[in-house]
Design a protein around this motif. Structure first.
Motif, mmCIF file in Angstrom:
data_model
loop_
_atom_site.group_PDB
_atom_site.id
_atom_site.type_symbol
_atom_site.label_atom_id
_atom_site.label_comp_id
_atom_site.label_asym_id
_atom_site.label_seq_id
_atom_site.Cartn_x
_atom_site.Cartn_y
_atom_site.Cartn_z
ATOM 1 N N LEU A 127 64.777 62.988 15.279
ATOM 2 C CA LEU A 127 65.336 63.741 16.410
ATOM 3 C C LEU A 127 65.882 62.805 17.486
ATOM 4 O O LEU A 127 66.908 63.087 18.103
ATOM 5 C CB LEU A 127 64.293 64.699 16.995
ATOM 6 C CG LEU A 127 63.983 65.904 16.099
ATOM 7 C CD1 LEU A 127 62.813 66.713 16.636
ATOM 8 C CD2 LEU A 127 65.204 66.811 15.934
ATOM 9 N N GLU A 128 65.201 61.668 17.686
ATOM 10 C CA GLU A 128 65.704 60.693 18.663
ATOM 11 C C GLU A 128 67.049 60.132 18.205
ATOM 12 O O GLU A 128 67.966 59.960 19.007
ATOM 13 C CB GLU A 128 64.694 59.547 18.837
ATOM 14 C CG GLU A 128 63.620 59.859 19.870
ATOM 15 C CD GLU A 128 62.502 58.816 19.895
ATOM 16 O OE1 GLU A 128 62.747 57.666 19.457
ATOM 17 O OE2 GLU A 128 61.398 59.158 20.346
ATOM 18 N N LEU A 129 67.159 59.858 16.917
ATOM 19 C CA LEU A 129 68.419 59.326 16.391
ATOM 20 C C LEU A 129 69.539 60.360 16.488
ATOM 21 O O LEU A 129 70.680 60.017 16.825
ATOM 22 C CB LEU A 129 68.246 58.867 14.931
ATOM 23 C CG LEU A 129 67.438 57.579 14.735
ATOM 24 C CD1 LEU A 129 67.250 57.298 13.252
ATOM 25 C CD2 LEU A 129 68.108 56.397 15.422
ATOM 26 N N MET A 130 69.215 61.624 16.213
ATOM 27 C CA MET A 130 70.233 62.677 16.326
ATOM 28 C C MET A 130 70.716 62.785 17.773
ATOM 29 O O MET A 130 71.899 62.987 18.042
ATOM 30 C CB MET A 130 69.676 64.032 15.866
ATOM 31 C CG MET A 130 69.470 64.141 14.370
ATOM 32 S SD MET A 130 70.938 63.811 13.388
ATOM 33 C CE MET A 130 71.853 65.307 13.604
ATOM 34 N N SER A 131 69.787 62.651 18.688
ATOM 35 C CA SER A 131 70.128 62.736 20.101
ATOM 36 C C SER A 131 71.018 61.551 20.498
ATOM 37 O O SER A 131 72.012 61.710 21.208
ATOM 38 C CB SER A 131 68.834 62.760 20.916
ATOM 39 O OG SER A 131 69.109 62.571 22.263
ATOM 40 N N GLU A 132 70.667 60.367 19.994
ATOM 41 C CA GLU A 132 71.489 59.174 20.245
ATOM 42 C C GLU A 132 72.889 59.346 19.648
ATOM 43 O O GLU A 132 73.882 58.968 20.249
ATOM 44 C CB GLU A 132 70.836 57.972 19.559
ATOM 45 C CG GLU A 132 70.329 56.910 20.497
ATOM 46 C CD GLU A 132 69.594 55.830 19.706
ATOM 47 O OE1 GLU A 132 70.282 54.967 19.138
ATOM 48 O OE2 GLU A 132 68.357 55.897 19.627
ATOM 49 N N GLY A 133 72.924 59.920 18.455
ATOM 50 C CA GLY A 133 74.192 60.099 17.742
ATOM 51 C C GLY A 133 75.160 60.999 18.481
ATOM 52 O O GLY A 133 76.374 60.906 18.295
ATOM 53 N N SER A 134 74.638 61.873 19.325
ATOM 54 C CA SER A 134 75.526 62.809 20.024
ATOM 55 C C SER A 134 76.128 62.174 21.278
ATOM 56 O O SER A 134 76.927 62.799 21.962
ATOM 57 C CB SER A 134 74.761 64.081 20.382
ATOM 58 O OG SER A 134 73.785 63.771 21.345
ATOM 59 N N LYS A 135 75.761 60.927 21.585
ATOM 60 C CA LYS A 135 76.248 60.307 22.827
ATOM 61 C C LYS A 135 77.533 59.502 22.649
ATOM 62 O O LYS A 135 78.171 59.134 23.611
ATOM 63 C CB LYS A 135 75.154 59.419 23.432
ATOM 64 C CG LYS A 135 73.953 60.245 23.887
ATOM 65 C CD LYS A 135 72.921 59.425 24.609
ATOM 66 C CE LYS A 135 71.746 60.343 25.015
ATOM 67 N NZ LYS A 135 70.467 59.763 24.695
ATOM 68 N N PHE A 136 77.913 59.214 21.400
ATOM 69 C CA PHE A 136 79.089 58.360 21.190
ATOM 70 C C PHE A 136 80.372 59.020 21.670
ATOM 71 O O PHE A 136 81.308 58.349 22.078
ATOM 72 C CB PHE A 136 79.222 57.967 19.713
ATOM 73 C CG PHE A 136 78.123 57.049 19.268
ATOM 74 C CD1 PHE A 136 78.045 55.758 19.772
ATOM 75 C CD2 PHE A 136 77.150 57.489 18.390
ATOM 76 C CE1 PHE A 136 77.011 54.914 19.383
ATOM 77 C CE2 PHE A 136 76.118 56.652 18.002
ATOM 78 C CZ PHE A 136 76.046 55.358 18.491
ATOM 79 N N GLU A 137 80.392 60.340 21.624
ATOM 80 C CA GLU A 137 81.591 61.079 22.018
ATOM 81 C C GLU A 137 81.960 60.728 23.456
ATOM 82 O O GLU A 137 83.109 60.469 23.773
ATOM 83 C CB GLU A 137 81.327 62.577 21.857
ATOM 84 C CG GLU A 137 82.574 63.427 21.899
ATOM 85 C CD GLU A 137 83.002 63.775 23.307
ATOM 86 O OE1 GLU A 137 84.211 63.743 23.565
ATOM 87 O OE2 GLU A 137 82.117 64.064 24.141
ATOM 88 N N SER A 138 80.964 60.684 24.338
ATOM 89 C CA SER A 138 81.248 60.425 25.754
ATOM 90 C C SER A 138 81.462 58.927 26.013
ATOM 91 O O SER A 138 82.078 58.549 26.990
ATOM 92 C CB SER A 138 80.106 60.955 26.619
ATOM 93 O OG SER A 138 78.877 60.413 26.176
#
Length: 502
Positions: A127-138
């Motif tokens: 879940l931490e990795l998924m959360s990190e993965g969603s930050k590249f867009e910004s």
């Protein structure tokens, strides 16, 4: 707004975005609005069915983020379709970020119930990795092309560091749990594999606060209420559209012509196309004449559209804990962090991540909803009810270690082979960006041309910049395109010269 009263608007598709657009236009005074629906029913991917005497959802399942900002929640509350629990301020304030805090049970392929403590570190890491993965867009720029590669490479590093002192069996089991979590994400995203979901665009999706809730009387109750507010003759059913002829030349004829499968031709000033992206991907070359502009076509191709199916299974008695809300099935030979099976025909069932438990028990008895995405899910649709039941029975006996567990009845959805949807919902594919979603919602002809504006407009979940794949996203896009026409005619009427009072 006098001109708008006479403007003829045809809406292709009677799913929730088409219904929302029609309602908005009718309420604004448009008198010539018509919906053409290919099938015999309204609702599109909102589809309620029954399992014995139990009400179940074949299509859309939850209101994701039921709070004030969610129009589906507001309408459901207005129509009295929700339970008191779903309406509490606590539930509306809870921000679960797309992962409701369900009570889990874990079962393994060796037939034992797993200890949650052994599993949590893997879930937490994932879940931490998924959360990190969603930050590249910004942040702009993506270190990997897809979510799958990012998760695997990061997890491998972390496993080597954090779990180096853990015994091999536990470490192996945790890696198998990560494979299971990847399959969960395939269902959430409607993708075959997280290798097909673009990493940079993954963060485009936005969640709303609120604990996901369901409709006790079925999601279609929302459709019925919305439809009851429209004139009864507004929809023509069983009327598939073959081609939308629009005008991209300087010809005098400004109208759009809709050609139906039964050869009928309908002239309109504007057409709002709300077909699912899966249908658009398959039929765009024949659906529009002239064809879609290249930039729009490339976006249709780059956006992903996959299959997520349900397999409902009813039992005489539960084999899961009383408080359990979700069951995860962990295969102990999947320590490679994989979310697809090598031999689809022989082992398609391995793609099923597990089940959600239908609650409350008083209403549903002992019914589970199994979730399976991707090509394995598409293959499952080709099997008979008997074959699916047999495979499910073997699976559950294996994971519970109980050779006598037998389902009472089984029912599965078939969204991929539905000719009008060709899958379930959209996700941002590899190489996708916010621009692709902008392109999806751009009307034809494109801005800046001197042609008759707003001939073809586009709505549906795949055209929402951040709520794609949801019912509220679809609803909001229907309103958006209706508002586009309403403001177009308001602008025209305000720019008209004042009439002489004499």
């Amino acid at each position: 707004m006098a001109m708008s009263v006479n403007a003829k608007v045809v809406i292709v598709g009677c799913g929730i975005s088409g219904i929302a657009a029609a309602q908005r236009l009718v309420n604004a005074g448009f008198q010539h609005v018509q919906i053409l629906e290919a099938t015999a029913r309204s609702g599109g991917r909102v589809k309620t069915g029954t399992l014995g005497d139990k009400i179940i959802e074949i299509g859309a399942n939850w209101i994701h983020g039921p709070s004030e900002e969610n129009p589906v929640f507001c309408l459901a509350r207005q129509y009295g379709l929700l339970e008191p629990d779903a309406l509490t301020p606590e539930n509306q304030a809870m921000d679960v970020e797309g992962h409701p805090p369900w009570v889990p049970n874990f079962f393994s392929s060796s037939g034992r119930k797993l200890n949650a403590e052994d599993i949590y570190p893997a879930q937490e890491m994932f879940l931490e990795l998924m959360s990190e993965g969603s930050k590249f867009e910004s942040q702009g720029g993506e270190p990997w092309a897809c979510v799958g590669d990012f998760i695997r490479s990061e997890a491998e590093q972390q496993v080597a560091e954090k779990w180096k002192d853990i015994d091999a069996a536990t470490r192996c089991l945790r890696l198998c749990v990560i494979s299971n979590m990847l399959k969960v994400e395939c269902c959430v995203n409607g993708a075959h594999s997280m290798d097909e979901v673009g990493l940079g665009a993954y963060g485009l999706y936005k969640t709303l606060p609120g604990l996901d809730c369901t409709f006790p009387g079925g999601y279609e109750g929302l459709i019925k209420n919305l439809m009851s507010e429209l004139p009864s003759d507004l929809v023509t059913y069983n009327r598939p559209v073959r081609c939308v002829h629009w005008n991209n030349t300087e010809k005098e004829d400004n109208s759009v012509m809709i050609e139906c499968d039964d050869e009928k031709k309908i002239a309109a000033d504007h057409v709002i196309v709300t077909v699912p992206l899966g249908y658009l991907k398959k039929h765009h070359s024949t659906l529009f004449s002239p064809p879609l502009p290249l930039h729009k076509l490339h976006s249709v191709e780059r956006l992903g559209f996959g299959t997520n199916n349900k397999i409902y299974v009813e039992f005489d008695s539960p084999w899961w804990d009383a408080d359990c809300e979700v069951i995860y099935l962990v295969w102990e030979d999947e320590d490679g962090m994989l979310d697809q099976v090598p031999d689809v025909q022989r082992s398609w069932i391995k793609k099923l991540f597990g089940f959600t438990v239908l609650k409350p028990t008083e209403r549903y008895g002992h019914v589970l909803c199994g979730w399976i995405a991707g090509h394995e899910s598409e293959y499952m649709e080709t099997l008979s009810e008997q074959e699916v039941t047999h495979t499910m029975t073997q699976l559950i006996r294996r994971f519970t270690g109980n050779p006598t567990v037998t389902p009472r009845r089984v029912l599965h959805s078939q969204w991929f082979h539905d000719p009008w949807t060709c899958g379930s919902y959209s996700y941002p594919g590899k190489g996708c960006s916010a621009q692709d979603l902008e392109n999806m919602m751009e009307p034809l002809p494109t801005k800046g041309s001197l042609l008759q504006p707003l001939q073809v407009l586009f709505a549906g979940e795949a055209t929402h910049p951040c709520y794609y794949s949801t019912v509220h996203g679809a609803l909001l896009t229907g309103w958006r395109e209706a508002d586009r026409l309403i403001s177009h005619y308001s602008a025209i009427s305000t720019s008209e010269p004042p009439k002489s009072k004499l």
